[in-house]
Write a protein that holds these residues in place. Structure first.
Motif, short mmCIF file in Angstrom:
data_model
loop_
_atom_site.label_atom_id
_atom_site.label_comp_id
_atom_site.label_asym_id
_atom_site.label_seq_id
_atom_site.Cartn_x
_atom_site.Cartn_y
_atom_site.Cartn_z
N LYS A 11 9.21 -4.92 -2.90
CA LYS A 11 9.69 -5.53 -1.66
C LYS A 11 9.61 -4.55 -0.49
O LYS A 11 9.29 -4.94 0.65
N ASP A 12 9.90 -3.26 -0.76
CA ASP A 12 9.90 -2.24 0.30
C ASP A 12 8.52 -1.66 0.58
O ASP A 12 8.38 -0.76 1.41
N GLY A 13 7.51 -2.16 -0.12
CA GLY A 13 6.16 -1.68 0.14
C GLY A 13 5.81 -0.37 -0.51
O GLY A 13 4.85 0.30 -0.12
N LEU A 14 6.57 0.02 -1.53
CA LEU A 14 6.29 1.27 -2.23
C LEU A 14 5.38 1.08 -3.44
O LEU A 14 4.80 2.05 -3.93
N ALA A 15 5.29 -0.16 -3.94
CA ALA A 15 4.50 -0.41 -5.15
C ALA A 15 3.93 -1.81 -5.10
O ALA A 15 4.36 -2.66 -4.31
N THR A 16 2.95 -2.05 -5.99
CA THR A 16 2.37 -3.39 -6.14
C THR A 16 2.62 -3.88 -7.55
O THR A 16 2.83 -3.09 -8.49
N LYS A 17 2.57 -5.21 -7.72
CA LYS A 17 2.85 -5.83 -9.01
C LYS A 17 1.68 -6.75 -9.38
O LYS A 17 1.26 -7.58 -8.56
N SER A 18 1.13 -6.58 -10.59
CA SER A 18 -0.01 -7.40 -11.02
C SER A 18 0.46 -8.79 -11.45
O SER A 18 1.64 -9.00 -11.70
N ALA A 19 -0.49 -9.69 -11.55
CA ALA A 19 -0.17 -11.05 -11.99
C ALA A 19 -0.26 -11.21 -13.51
O ALA A 19 -0.04 -12.31 -14.03
N SER A 20 -0.56 -10.15 -14.20
CA SER A 20 -0.71 -10.22 -15.67
C SER A 20 0.65 -10.34 -16.35
O SER A 20 1.69 -10.17 -15.72
N ARG A 21 0.61 -10.61 -17.62
CA ARG A 21 1.84 -10.69 -18.42
C ARG A 21 1.74 -9.70 -19.59
O ARG A 21 0.81 -9.82 -20.40
N PRO A 22 2.63 -8.76 -19.72
CA PRO A 22 3.70 -8.49 -18.75
C PRO A 22 3.12 -7.87 -17.47
O PRO A 22 2.05 -7.27 -17.51
N PRO A 23 3.81 -8.00 -16.36
CA PRO A 23 3.30 -7.44 -15.10
C PRO A 23 3.24 -5.91 -15.16
O PRO A 23 4.04 -5.26 -15.82
N ARG A 24 2.26 -5.38 -14.47
CA ARG A 24 2.10 -3.94 -14.40
C ARG A 24 2.28 -3.48 -12.94
O ARG A 24 1.90 -4.20 -12.00
N PHE A 25 2.82 -2.30 -12.80
CA PHE A 25 3.17 -1.80 -11.47
C PHE A 25 2.37 -0.54 -11.14
O PHE A 25 2.10 0.29 -12.01
N THR A 26 1.99 -0.41 -9.88
CA THR A 26 1.26 0.76 -9.38
C THR A 26 1.82 1.12 -8.01
O THR A 26 2.08 0.23 -7.18
N VAL A 27 1.99 2.42 -7.77
CA VAL A 27 2.52 2.83 -6.46
C VAL A 27 1.46 2.68 -5.38
O VAL A 27 0.27 2.85 -5.63
N ILE A 28 1.92 2.32 -4.18
CA ILE A 28 1.06 2.43 -3.00
C ILE A 28 0.88 3.92 -2.74
O ILE A 28 1.74 4.74 -3.04
N ALA A 29 -0.29 4.30 -2.19
CA ALA A 29 -0.56 5.72 -1.91
C ALA A 29 0.66 6.33 -1.20
O ALA A 29 1.10 5.83 -0.17
N PRO A 30 1.22 7.40 -1.76
CA PRO A 30 2.47 7.96 -1.21
C PRO A 30 2.40 8.31 0.27
O PRO A 30 3.38 8.12 0.99
N ASP A 31 1.24 8.82 0.72
CA ASP A 31 1.18 9.20 2.13
C ASP A 31 1.32 7.97 3.04
O ASP A 31 1.89 8.04 4.13
N VAL A 32 0.83 6.81 2.56
CA VAL A 32 0.96 5.57 3.34
C VAL A 32 2.38 5.01 3.23
O VAL A 32 3.03 4.71 4.24
N ALA A 33 2.86 4.88 2.00
CA ALA A 33 4.16 4.24 1.78
C ALA A 33 5.30 5.06 2.36
O ALA A 33 6.19 4.53 3.03
N VAL A 34 5.31 6.38 2.10
CA VAL A 34 6.40 7.22 2.57
C VAL A 34 6.37 7.35 4.08
O VAL A 34 7.41 7.35 4.74
N THR A 35 5.17 7.41 4.66
CA THR A 35 5.07 7.46 6.13
C THR A 35 5.67 6.21 6.75
O THR A 35 6.37 6.27 7.77
N ALA A 36 5.39 5.06 6.14
CA ALA A 36 5.96 3.81 6.64
C ALA A 36 7.49 3.84 6.56
O ALA A 36 8.19 3.37 7.46
N LEU A 37 8.01 4.39 5.46
CA LEU A 37 9.47 4.52 5.32
C LEU A 37 10.05 5.43 6.39
O LEU A 37 11.09 5.14 6.99
N ILE A 38 9.36 6.54 6.63
CA ILE A 38 9.83 7.48 7.66
C ILE A 38 9.87 6.80 9.02
O ILE A 38 10.82 6.94 9.79
N GLN A 39 8.79 6.04 9.35
CA GLN A 39 8.74 5.36 10.63
C GLN A 39 9.86 4.33 10.76
O GLN A 39 10.47 4.18 11.83
N GLU A 40 10.13 3.63 9.67
CA GLU A 40 11.22 2.65 9.70
C GLU A 40 12.56 3.34 9.95
O GLU A 40 13.39 2.86 10.74
#
Length: 324
Positions: free
Chosen positions: A50-79
């Protein structure tokens, strides 16, 4: 990786850090790696998506992957920065409301001490923009803004019909860039200006309602100011201004129309102003951007044109011709 400064909980940091090194992991795999319950890990992962730090696949069970830290953390800092800016703005509004309420609740108060530069700047702006009849000012260094940076704002205020009367200190006229970028353009747009060899303080008076005296206590600029409301002290400052105004030498327009009507050109009039208030050759050279030799040559040529043998006589003869 310490992310609590961005508002992330310790558990979220734990799961996020694990996910960085375990891309496309399930909630159960991450729960095992972090020694957390699967339900807790799943809830934390949903929040990260929800916060834009990770993505969730549509598979079962769902698998998670982080958004590139420099992008995600920068967005958090800006917020976080946006939230801090909003908080600062709210605090400033509350300070203004508190200050005004405090003043109204104590109507007899004559002087307020302002110690924050933003509050001082806001008070000066309020005095000039709220004026209904006239603004009177003593202008002297030091300055926080570069020459010419506030000129458009000043022109807009004068266009409302408010009279501006400003007395400039000799040091203000000699301040690099100040004469050409601020003083002369202000005169052309309707400011009534005069010059004194020395002024006792900086001052802005709004009508007969209030005044502010900035006090420079630090090399970086104004760190304190006195805001004076209607009182005998304000009346004394008004009397001081009027007395200095009577003693000051007028400064006039130096535009093309003045040149066509037989008046000296802009550089010559600027030189006369600098001579009138007693600036040295070195100070004139710095102000005008001339060499020492060019400055001396222009002074001698001007004195010859006026038929003067001394600088004082040159200023007097220039005043008689209406050049000052």
């Amino acid at each position: 990786m310490e992310l609590d400064v961005l508002g992330l909980s310790a558990e979220t940091q734990l799961v996020y850090t694990a996910l960085v090194g375990m891309p496309r992991s399930t909630a159960s795999a991450l729960a095992e790696a972090c020694t957390l319950p699967v339900s807790t890990t799943g809830r934390l992962l949903s929040g990260m998506v929800k916060d834009g730090l990770a993505t969730k696949s549509a598979s079962r069970p769902p698998r998670f992957t982080v958004i590139a830290p420099d992008v995600a953390v920068t967005a958090l800092i800006q917020e976080r920065e946006h939230r801090l800016d909003a908080a600062r703005s709210l605090v400033q509004q509350l300070v203004e409301t508190h200050r005004e309420a405090h003043r109204i609740s104590r109507p007899g108060i004559a002087v307020e001490l302002l110690t924050d530069w933003k509050e001082i700047s806001a008070a000066v702006h309020r005095l000039t923009t709220d004026s209904q009849e006239q603004v009177r000012a003593f202008d002297r260094p030091p300055y926080v803004d570069r020459p010419g940076s506030n000129l458009d704002d000043q022109v807009q205020r004068r266009s409302t019909g408010v009279t501006y009367r400003v007395i400039y200190d000799r040091a203000a006229v000699a301040w690099p860039g100040r004469l050409a970028a601020d003083i002369l353009p202000s005169i052309r747009t309707g400011e009534n200006a005069r010059v004194r060899s020395e002024l006792p303080l900086k001052l802005v008076i709004q009508d007969s309602q209030a005044a502010i005296i900035p006090v420079s206590l630090a090399p970086g600029g104004h760190s304190a100011a006195y805001l004076i409301h209607r009182s005998p002290m304000l009346a004394a400052l008004e009397a001081l201004f009027e007395a200095e105004w009577e003693r000051a030498a007028p400064l006039k327009d130096t535009g093309p129309q003045a040149e066509r009507s037989g008046q000296p050109d802009e550089e010559t009039r600027a030189l006369l102003v600098l001579l009138t208030v007693g600036n040295t050759d070195a100070a004139i050279a710095r102000t005008q951007g001339w060499s020492q030799r060019t400055t001396q040559r222009r002074i001698h040529r001007l004195m010859a044109e006026l038929g003067a043998t001394t600088r004082f006589q040159a200023a007097a003869l220039a005043a008689q011709r209406g050049w000052l």
